[in-house]
Design an enzyme around this catalytic site. Sequence first.
Site, PDB file in Angstrom:
ATOM      1  N   HIS A 187      36.394  58.380  49.255  1.00 25.17           N
ATOM      2  CA  HIS A 187      34.953  58.220  49.389  1.00 25.17           C
ATOM      3  C   HIS A 187      34.578  56.727  49.381  1.00 25.17           C
ATOM      4  O   HIS A 187      33.773  56.264  50.168  1.00 25.17           O
ATOM      5  CB  HIS A 187      34.286  58.928  48.202  1.00 25.17           C
ATOM      6  CG  HIS A 187      32.995  59.555  48.569  1.00 25.17           C
ATOM      7  ND1 HIS A 187      32.729  60.879  48.377  1.00 25.17           N
ATOM      8  CD2 HIS A 187      31.894  59.030  49.141  1.00 25.17           C
ATOM      9  CE1 HIS A 187      31.512  61.141  48.802  1.00 25.17           C
ATOM     10  NE2 HIS A 187      30.989  60.031  49.273  1.00 25.17           N
ATOM     11  N   GLU A 413      46.468  66.808  67.499  1.00 27.27           N
ATOM     12  CA  GLU A 413      46.614  66.323  66.124  1.00 27.27           C
ATOM     13  C   GLU A 413      47.728  67.051  65.392  1.00 27.27           C
ATOM     14  O   GLU A 413      48.035  66.751  64.246  1.00 27.27           O
ATOM     15  CB  GLU A 413      45.280  66.381  65.366  1.00 27.27           C
ATOM     16  CG  GLU A 413      44.489  67.647  65.567  1.00 27.27           C
ATOM     17  CD  GLU A 413      43.066  67.576  64.996  1.00 27.27           C
ATOM     18  OE1 GLU A 413      42.707  66.602  64.327  1.00 27.27           O
ATOM     19  OE2 GLU A 413      42.324  68.545  65.226  1.00 27.27           O
ATOM     20  N   ASN A 436      44.312  60.751  62.751  1.00 27.00           N
ATOM     21  CA  ASN A 436      44.306  60.938  61.289  1.00 27.00           C
ATOM     22  C   ASN A 436      45.202  62.127  60.936  1.00 27.00           C
ATOM     23  O   ASN A 436      46.083  62.034  60.077  1.00 27.00           O
ATOM     24  CB  ASN A 436      42.897  61.223  60.769  1.00 27.00           C
ATOM     25  CG  ASN A 436      41.892  60.177  61.200  1.00 27.00           C
ATOM     26  OD1 ASN A 436      42.270  59.056  61.495  1.00 27.00           O
ATOM     27  ND2 ASN A 436      40.629  60.545  61.261  1.00 27.00           N
ATOM     28  N   ASP A 437      44.941  63.247  61.606  1.00 27.01           N
ATOM     29  CA  ASP A 437      45.757  64.430  61.308  1.00 27.01           C
ATOM     30  C   ASP A 437      47.140  64.330  61.936  1.00 27.01           C
ATOM     31  O   ASP A 437      48.123  64.764  61.339  1.00 27.01           O
ATOM     32  CB  ASP A 437      45.047  65.701  61.786  1.00 27.01           C
ATOM     33  CG  ASP A 437      44.037  66.168  60.755  1.00 27.01           C
ATOM     34  OD1 ASP A 437      44.392  66.214  59.566  1.00 27.01           O
ATOM     35  OD2 ASP A 437      42.891  66.462  61.137  1.00 27.01           O
ATOM     36  N   CYS A 486      40.500  59.493  69.105  1.00 28.26           N
ATOM     37  CA  CYS A 486      39.265  59.528  68.311  1.00 28.26           C
ATOM     38  C   CYS A 486      39.546  59.467  66.814  1.00 28.26           C
ATOM     39  O   CYS A 486      38.649  59.662  66.012  1.00 28.26           O
ATOM     40  CB  CYS A 486      38.431  60.744  68.657  1.00 28.26           C
ATOM     41  SG  CYS A 486      39.244  62.300  68.267  1.00 28.26           S
TER      42      CYS A 486
END
Length: 561
Positions: A187, A413, A436-437, A486
């Site tokens: 976060h 991904e 990311n994944d 992305c």
Amino acid sequence: MQNFPGVGVSPGRIIGTIRQMPKPVSEPPAGEQLPAGVTAEEATAALKTAAKAVHNELRARAATVSGDGKAVLEATALMATDTMLLKSAAKLIGRGASNQRAIWEAGASVSEMLHNLGGYMAERATDVLDVRSRIVAELRGVPAPGIPASSSPFILIAEDLAPADTATLDPEKVLALLTAGGGPQSHTAIIARSLGLPAVVAAAGVDQLPDGTEVYVDGAAGIITVDPDESQRAAAAAWATTASLLAAFDGTGATADGHPVPLLANVGGAKDAVAAAGLNAQGVGLFRTEFCFLERDTEPTVEEQAAAYKGVFDAFPGKKVVLRTLDAGADKPLPFLTDATEPNPALGVRGYRTDFTTPGVLERQLQAIARAEKESEADVWVMAPMISTAEEASRFASLCAEAGIRTPGVMVEVPSAALTAEAILREVAFASLGTNDLTQYAMAADRQLGPLAALNTPWQPAVLRLVGLTVEGSLAEGHSKPVGVCGEAAADPALAVVLTGLGVTTLSMTARALAAVAAVLKTVTLAEAQELAKLALSAPSATEARAWVREKLPVLEELGL
Ligand code: PEP
Ligand code: MG
């Protein structure tokens, strides 16, 4: 010179003196009883008054900020007077516990319950612990934990920040954020990036530095140095002037020799889209539709969905908007689609796979998209997340065709999708690499975990190879389909050059990163980018891939990126 290496998560070079977050409120002793002469009713009433005071304080802070910060503070304020939390504390007081001990234990059990639900709910688990500390501080009459008050600007150090703290950061006062824990997707990292504050996370030991120590922070390189030298002072002074240059993107992404690389924005709803359009994004490369419905227990109606989608389409008339169908599951559970008891949510029924267990939702979403598209002028492309096989791609394309959607695509991904990109791209019009994944699955490393940050980087040669294979698949004989990126990788200017060299056709990122990526991209020709891609692929490790490429891009150093 003492260095604290960490993971750079938001660029910027700055020198300042540090302030540590106050130590957390200490735990009331186990078994602490109601003081003699105090009734359970009186103790409960005092607890409620303290909870209300914390609620009011957080609400008052919420009123002074906007955007993400406001939402986080309002949610945390509500948690302070949460009925379940206060009722379970009152029960413990009824059994003789002191009110401090009672709220402490009640907070622990509510937090554990949220943690066990996993994903997005698990993030709220930290909020409950933050709230219980604030209530105990209020009961003790000591200052609330949180950002220290200071009349002069400072660099804030914490073990890891709670959302309620990061959200109220005054960028005029807080120069940079350093944490000893937390990962690149924590976060703290996400909020630092959206505020444009330099930030380094997972810098072990930095929380031991005494207040007032002067440090140099390089938020791109992930470096923290005590007692900065002259070259670092010069670098920080240079950043102060170049930072403003990096604030504006002219709306055309291209290499030095004019090879176009459209630079698009990642958005979660209409508000983001309007902001991205204001920053001259060339379109939307990833609209995370699940972000519109994270708080929902029930499936939104077709009308509600169409209105949410139209809000984004309308920010980009005549431009491309790539919408992703609901990526529910893992870090983004949606109660109407996901099973909170799955043992391994990241490997579970997530993204496109929710169609296996809850059929109908996907079809209705596609209808809503088609309806919103008819009423707008955007060029709408639609992709499915977490596609693993060509059969899935084929079925998704049929569903899109039935709904009247012209441009169906897939996210790549899952490593299997990269490895079989040729077959998958025969079925659909385009692909978008979710790095990311793709990184988390290729490296088998949870993307949220600080200790795995070194594994979890798209600079890993294995990940770059998967990107290369996807592009190869897209160019196979008989078809040539666009392949964008992305994931967060697109927002790293050096990696953006490598991805361009690997043949990706568009880059989509948080809108704040557009100007920096554009500035670096226009300093290399396509042939040079291809050479840098080869260099990165040949590196034996992620660290070397990054270092070798950065060495060949002196503009990064000049711009402090
Ligand atoms: C990704 O995985 O790279 C991606 C863009 O999707 P998300 O971060 O929403 O999972
Ligand atoms: Mg993803």
